[in-house]
Design a protein around this motif. Structure first.
Motif, short mmCIF file in Angstrom:
data_model
loop_
_atom_site.label_atom_id
_atom_site.label_comp_id
_atom_site.label_asym_id
_atom_site.label_seq_id
_atom_site.Cartn_x
_atom_site.Cartn_y
_atom_site.Cartn_z
N GLN A 48 5.56 164.98 -9.96
CA GLN A 48 5.30 164.63 -11.42
C GLN A 48 4.21 165.53 -12.08
O GLN A 48 4.57 165.92 -13.34
N ARG A 73 -1.89 160.62 -16.26
CA ARG A 73 -1.30 159.57 -15.39
C ARG A 73 -2.40 158.94 -14.39
O ARG A 73 -3.25 159.41 -14.16
N ARG A 74 -1.97 157.52 -13.86
CA ARG A 74 -2.99 156.93 -13.33
C ARG A 74 -3.25 157.43 -11.89
O ARG A 74 -4.53 157.25 -11.34
N THR A 75 -2.38 157.99 -11.20
CA THR A 75 -2.43 158.24 -9.82
C THR A 75 -4.05 159.39 -9.77
O THR A 75 -3.97 160.36 -10.41
N ASP A 80 3.87 163.70 -3.24
CA ASP A 80 4.95 162.88 -3.46
C ASP A 80 4.88 161.87 -2.33
O ASP A 80 5.28 160.69 -2.31
N LYS A 83 3.18 158.37 -2.81
CA LYS A 83 3.62 157.60 -3.93
C LYS A 83 4.59 156.63 -3.91
O LYS A 83 5.56 157.14 -3.50
N ALA A 84 4.55 155.27 -4.21
CA ALA A 84 5.39 154.48 -4.04
C ALA A 84 5.90 153.41 -5.36
O ALA A 84 6.86 152.94 -5.39
N THR A 85 5.14 153.87 -6.25
CA THR A 85 5.41 153.21 -7.70
C THR A 85 5.39 154.22 -8.78
O THR A 85 4.91 155.28 -8.63
N ALA A 86 5.76 153.54 -9.82
CA ALA A 86 5.75 154.45 -11.16
C ALA A 86 4.27 154.85 -11.29
O ALA A 86 3.38 154.29 -10.83
N ASP A 87 4.38 155.88 -12.34
CA ASP A 87 2.74 156.56 -12.38
C ASP A 87 2.80 156.53 -14.15
O ASP A 87 3.01 157.47 -14.43
#
Length: 176
Positions: A48, A73-75, A80, A83-87
């Motif tokens: 991302q 972004r929040r992460t 990769d 990460k399991a959800t949208a960012d």
């Protein structure tokens, strides 16, 4: 040294650099089991950041010397594989940008690579409207961030599915 934006075509080379950096520079801070788990579950490229144009590479004499980026972004950490959800995007007026995924090839350690990439990240984040940055430092990275004005907030552990955990340090820095 040249600092430039990373490309998707470099992902394999960047992931190889990550593994060399972690195995070469984390010894003495983390056990071999912690290093193996971190490489499996946490460390790696977050594509991302490349898509966003916020991930940089440093080259010295045509070789990848290091990589690192910043994020809107929040992460806060992880490649990769973690990460399991949208960012979703952060609000630059209220939230801190993130410094992410810094790795330096052991052959280029202590030659200003991390410092140069971090300067590029801080300038870009400031230009994007962020007034402060935060990060999750590994133990070998903590001295660099501290020397460059980041203040420790808390020490914590990231737990992995295999029972290992990795101590990290959350840090922050005002940009203005």
């Amino acid at each position: 040294m040249t600092i430039r934006i990373a490309t998707l075509a470099e992902i394999d080379a960047l992931n190889a650099l990550v593994e060399r950096a972690v195995r070469g520079l984390s010894t003495g801070y983390y056990t071999p089991a912690q290093i193996d788990s971190a490489l499996r579950y946490l460390f790696g490229i977050d594509t991302q950041l490349i898509h966003d144009g916020t991930y940089y590479v440093a080259e010295i004499d045509g070789q990848l010397a290091g990589c690192g980026g910043w994020s809107q972004r929040r992460t806060l950490y992880g490649g990769d594989q973690s990460k399991a959800t949208a960012d979703p995007l952060l609000d630059s007026a209220r939230e801190a940008g993130r410094i992410r995924a810094f790795f330096v090839h052991p052959n280029f350690a202590r030659r200003g690579v991390g410092r140069a990439i971090l300067a590029a990240c801080e300038a870009a984040a400031l230009q994007a409207g962020f007034q402060r940055l935060e990060l999750a430092a590994t133990l070998p990275g903590e001295p660099l961030y501290y020397a460059l004005g980041y203040t420790p907030d808390e020490r914590t552990n990231i737990s992995f599915p295999d029972g290992q955990s990795l101590p990290i340090v959350r840090m922050h820095k005002p940009l203005i």
